[in-house]
Design a protein around this motif. Structure first.
Motif, PDB file in Angstrom:
ATOM      1  N   GLY A 104       3.901 -53.461  17.033  1.00 12.30           N
ATOM      2  CA  GLY A 104       4.934 -52.651  16.391  1.00 12.30           C
ATOM      3  C   GLY A 104       4.429 -51.330  15.837  1.00 12.30           C
ATOM      4  O   GLY A 104       5.142 -50.659  15.100  1.00 12.30           O
ATOM      5  N   GLY A 105       3.192 -50.972  16.195  1.00 13.13           N
ATOM      6  CA  GLY A 105       2.654 -49.677  15.768  1.00 13.13           C
ATOM      7  C   GLY A 105       1.889 -49.783  14.454  1.00 13.13           C
ATOM      8  O   GLY A 105       2.076 -50.747  13.717  1.00 13.13           O
ATOM      9  N   PRO A 106       1.000 -48.801  14.204  1.00 14.77           N
ATOM     10  CA  PRO A 106       0.215 -48.792  12.962  1.00 14.77           C
ATOM     11  C   PRO A 106       1.120 -48.808  11.732  1.00 14.77           C
ATOM     12  O   PRO A 106       2.203 -48.219  11.751  1.00 14.77           O
ATOM     13  CB  PRO A 106      -0.572 -47.487  13.051  1.00 14.77           C
ATOM     14  CG  PRO A 106      -0.627 -47.165  14.501  1.00 14.77           C
ATOM     15  CD  PRO A 106       0.648 -47.678  15.091  1.00 14.77           C
ATOM     16  N   LYS A 107       0.653 -49.505  10.666  1.00 13.25           N
ATOM     17  CA  LYS A 107       1.521 -49.708   9.494  1.00 13.25           C
ATOM     18  C   LYS A 107       1.205 -48.733   8.352  1.00 13.25           C
ATOM     19  O   LYS A 107       2.044 -48.500   7.505  1.00 13.25           O
ATOM     20  CB  LYS A 107       1.334 -51.138   8.959  1.00 13.25           C
ATOM     21  CG  LYS A 107       1.625 -52.220   9.986  1.00 13.25           C
ATOM     22  CD  LYS A 107       3.119 -52.522  10.072  1.00 13.25           C
ATOM     23  CE  LYS A 107       3.408 -53.618  11.067  1.00 13.25           C
ATOM     24  NZ  LYS A 107       3.278 -53.173  12.476  1.00 13.25           N
ATOM     25  N   ASP A 108      -0.015 -48.231   8.315  1.00 14.52           N
ATOM     26  CA  ASP A 108      -0.361 -47.331   7.199  1.00 14.52           C
ATOM     27  C   ASP A 108      -1.376 -46.285   7.694  1.00 14.52           C
ATOM     28  O   ASP A 108      -1.759 -46.283   8.863  1.00 14.52           O
ATOM     29  CB  ASP A 108      -0.941 -48.129   6.030  1.00 14.52           C
ATOM     30  CG  ASP A 108      -2.099 -49.021   6.447  1.00 14.52           C
ATOM     31  OD1 ASP A 108      -2.827 -48.638   7.395  1.00 14.52           O
ATOM     32  OD2 ASP A 108      -2.278 -50.094   5.856  1.00 14.52           O
ATOM     33  N   ASP A 109      -1.804 -45.427   6.787  1.00  8.38           N
ATOM     34  CA  ASP A 109      -2.694 -44.322   7.158  1.00  8.38           C
ATOM     35  C   ASP A 109      -3.999 -44.820   7.765  1.00  8.38           C
ATOM     36  O   ASP A 109      -4.543 -44.203   8.683  1.00  8.38           O
ATOM     37  CB  ASP A 109      -2.998 -43.464   5.924  1.00  8.38           C
ATOM     38  CG  ASP A 109      -1.833 -42.547   5.579  1.00  8.38           C
ATOM     39  OD1 ASP A 109      -0.838 -42.554   6.346  1.00  8.38           O
ATOM     40  OD2 ASP A 109      -1.901 -41.842   4.557  1.00  8.38           O
ATOM     41  N   ASP A 124      -7.382 -51.625  21.810  1.00 14.09           N
ATOM     42  CA  ASP A 124      -6.966 -51.353  20.431  1.00 14.09           C
ATOM     43  C   ASP A 124      -5.605 -50.651  20.415  1.00 14.09           C
ATOM     44  O   ASP A 124      -4.744 -50.971  19.592  1.00 14.09           O
ATOM     45  CB  ASP A 124      -7.991 -50.453  19.729  1.00 14.09           C
ATOM     46  CG  ASP A 124      -9.282 -51.208  19.400  1.00 14.09           C
ATOM     47  OD1 ASP A 124      -9.277 -52.449  19.484  1.00 14.09           O
ATOM     48  OD2 ASP A 124     -10.279 -50.546  19.073  1.00 14.09           O
ATOM     49  N   ILE A 125      -5.454 -49.695  21.335  1.00 16.16           N
ATOM     50  CA  ILE A 125      -4.206 -48.932  21.360  1.00 16.16           C
ATOM     51  C   ILE A 125      -3.041 -49.833  21.780  1.00 16.16           C
ATOM     52  O   ILE A 125      -1.996 -49.872  21.128  1.00 16.16           O
ATOM     53  CB  ILE A 125      -4.335 -47.725  22.321  1.00 16.16           C
ATOM     54  CG1 ILE A 125      -5.378 -46.734  21.775  1.00 16.16           C
ATOM     55  CG2 ILE A 125      -2.986 -47.039  22.510  1.00 16.16           C
ATOM     56  CD1 ILE A 125      -5.770 -45.651  22.759  1.00 16.16           C
ATOM     57  N   LEU A 126      -3.251 -50.598  22.856  1.00 20.15           N
ATOM     58  CA  LEU A 126      -2.162 -51.453  23.353  1.00 20.15           C
ATOM     59  C   LEU A 126      -1.805 -52.533  22.329  1.00 20.15           C
ATOM     60  O   LEU A 126      -0.627 -52.814  22.108  1.00 20.15           O
ATOM     61  CB  LEU A 126      -2.559 -52.071  24.703  1.00 20.15           C
ATOM     62  CG  LEU A 126      -2.623 -51.054  25.859  1.00 20.15           C
ATOM     63  CD1 LEU A 126      -3.204 -51.689  27.117  1.00 20.15           C
ATOM     64  CD2 LEU A 126      -1.238 -50.473  26.157  1.00 20.15           C
ATOM     65  N   LEU A 127      -2.815 -53.110  21.696  1.00 20.08           N
ATOM     66  CA  LEU A 127      -2.548 -54.135  20.672  1.00 20.08           C
ATOM     67  C   LEU A 127      -1.726 -53.558  19.529  1.00 20.08           C
ATOM     68  O   LEU A 127      -0.759 -54.176  19.067  1.00 20.08           O
ATOM     69  CB  LEU A 127      -3.865 -54.675  20.118  1.00 20.08           C
ATOM     70  CG  LEU A 127      -4.400 -55.949  20.770  1.00 20.08           C
ATOM     71  CD1 LEU A 127      -5.705 -56.358  20.095  1.00 20.08           C
ATOM     72  CD2 LEU A 127      -3.377 -57.072  20.667  1.00 20.08           C
ATOM     73  N   ALA A 146       4.529 -45.701  21.417  1.00 23.83           N
ATOM     74  CA  ALA A 146       5.019 -46.801  22.249  1.00 23.83           C
ATOM     75  C   ALA A 146       5.210 -46.350  23.699  1.00 23.83           C
ATOM     76  O   ALA A 146       4.988 -47.122  24.637  1.00 23.83           O
ATOM     77  CB  ALA A 146       6.323 -47.344  21.671  1.00 23.83           C
ATOM     78  N   ALA A 147       5.581 -45.086  23.872  1.00 23.96           N
ATOM     79  CA  ALA A 147       5.839 -44.566  25.218  1.00 23.96           C
ATOM     80  C   ALA A 147       4.562 -44.458  26.039  1.00 23.96           C
ATOM     81  O   ALA A 147       4.611 -44.296  27.259  1.00 23.96           O
ATOM     82  CB  ALA A 147       6.520 -43.202  25.118  1.00 23.96           C
ATOM     83  N   ASP A 203      -4.646 -38.289  30.292  1.00 26.94           N
ATOM     84  CA  ASP A 203      -3.343 -37.837  29.804  1.00 26.94           C
ATOM     85  C   ASP A 203      -2.705 -38.883  28.895  1.00 26.94           C
ATOM     86  O   ASP A 203      -2.149 -38.550  27.843  1.00 26.94           O
ATOM     87  CB  ASP A 203      -2.401 -37.542  30.976  1.00 26.94           C
ATOM     88  CG  ASP A 203      -2.782 -36.252  31.692  1.00 26.94           C
ATOM     89  OD1 ASP A 203      -3.611 -35.496  31.155  1.00 26.94           O
ATOM     90  OD2 ASP A 203      -2.255 -36.006  32.789  1.00 26.94           O
ATOM     91  N   ALA A 204      -2.796 -40.166  29.300  1.00 30.31           N
ATOM     92  CA  ALA A 204      -2.215 -41.233  28.482  1.00 30.31           C
ATOM     93  C   ALA A 204      -2.925 -41.283  27.127  1.00 30.31           C
ATOM     94  O   ALA A 204      -2.285 -41.393  26.073  1.00 30.31           O
ATOM     95  CB  ALA A 204      -2.323 -42.570  29.203  1.00 30.31           C
ATOM     96  N   ALA A 205      -4.249 -41.177  27.144  1.00 31.07           N
ATOM     97  CA  ALA A 205      -5.022 -41.231  25.903  1.00 31.07           C
ATOM     98  C   ALA A 205      -4.721 -40.011  25.028  1.00 31.07           C
ATOM     99  O   ALA A 205      -4.605 -40.128  23.801  1.00 31.07           O
ATOM    100  CB  ALA A 205      -6.512 -41.314  26.218  1.00 31.07           C
ATOM    101  N   ALA A 206      -4.570 -38.850  25.662  1.00 28.41           N
ATOM    102  CA  ALA A 206      -4.238 -37.645  24.900  1.00 28.41           C
ATOM    103  C   ALA A 206      -2.863 -37.804  24.258  1.00 28.41           C
ATOM    104  O   ALA A 206      -2.637 -37.358  23.125  1.00 28.41           O
ATOM    105  CB  ALA A 206      -4.278 -36.411  25.813  1.00 28.41           C
ATOM    106  N   GLY A 207      -1.946 -38.465  24.974  1.00 22.27           N
ATOM    107  CA  GLY A 207      -0.618 -38.744  24.423  1.00 22.27           C
ATOM    108  C   GLY A 207      -0.717 -39.629  23.194  1.00 22.27           C
ATOM    109  O   GLY A 207      -0.034 -39.394  22.188  1.00 22.27           O
ATOM    110  N   ALA A 208      -1.594 -40.644  23.276  1.00 21.84           N
ATOM    111  CA  ALA A 208      -1.783 -41.547  22.139  1.00 21.84           C
ATOM    112  C   ALA A 208      -2.390 -40.778  20.963  1.00 21.84           C
ATOM    113  O   ALA A 208      -2.017 -40.998  19.801  1.00 21.84           O
ATOM    114  CB  ALA A 208      -2.686 -42.713  22.541  1.00 21.84           C
TER     115      ALA A 208
END
Ligand code: HEC
Length: 142
Positions: free
Chosen positions: A49-54, A41-44, A113-114, A95-100
């Motif tokens: 282009g990232g989440p679009k709304d709240d 879900d995160i990678l998709l 994105a990072a 750590d990656a998940a905490a970053g997300a």
């Protein structure tokens, strides 16, 4: 009731409370039902282009939180395969998940994105060491 009994009951209650919860999921179930869908879900979301709304940010926050806590589950007694590289690899994922999760809280698309690369790398790092029979055919998150 005599104080001695009370003390015994308090001690017994503490001992019971500290008994670790019995794991429900096998390693495979943890991967297939929690870790893989949440990371997907995160990678998709990132690749689109990232989440679009709240609502999309909230969904991403939930996925990131389940992924981060699932990574913690990997280090639990009875699950960790060893106390060295396994723990390190699980921490890469945590750590990656905490970053997300942080990025989702801040609704920061750039920070999110990072996370893609280290998140993907965390799966591969552990699978290379602990799933050599399958890797590279099914390694990584793709
Ligand atoms: C700390 C180690 C570790 C990390 C980190 C890790 N995995 Fe795994 N993964 C394993 C092990 C061990 C197996 C084999 C489990 C089994 O079959 O008993 C596995 C198996 C899998 C499977 C296949 C299950 C099956 O046999 O059908 C998938 C899918 C999977 N992992 C996805 C991921 C994804 C996606 C990530 C990263 C977001 C990830 N894993 C991170 C250790 C890890």
């Amino acid at each position: 009731m005599k104080p001695a009994w009370l003390i015994l009951i308090v001690i017994a209650t503490c001992l019971i409370a500290q008994e670790p919860a019995q794991p429900t999921a096998t390693m495979k179930q943890l991967m297939v039902d929690l870790i893989h869908p949440a990371s997907n879900d995160i990678l998709l979301a990132i690749y689109r282009g990232g989440p679009k709304d709240d609502r999309e940010w909230a969904a991403l926050r939930r996925s990131a939180l389940s992924l981060a806590e699932s990574a913690n589950l990997l280090t639990a007694r009875g699950r960790a395969r060893d106390q060295g590289n396994w723990i390190k690899d699980a921490k890469l994922l945590a750590d990656a998940a905490a970053g997300a999760y942080k990025a989702a809280q801040a609704k920061d698309g750039k920070a999110l994105a990072a996370v893609a690369e280290p998140l993907d790398a965390s799966c591969t790092t552990c699978h290379k060491q602990y799933r050599p029979d399958v890797f590279p055919r099914e390694g990584g998150s793709q």
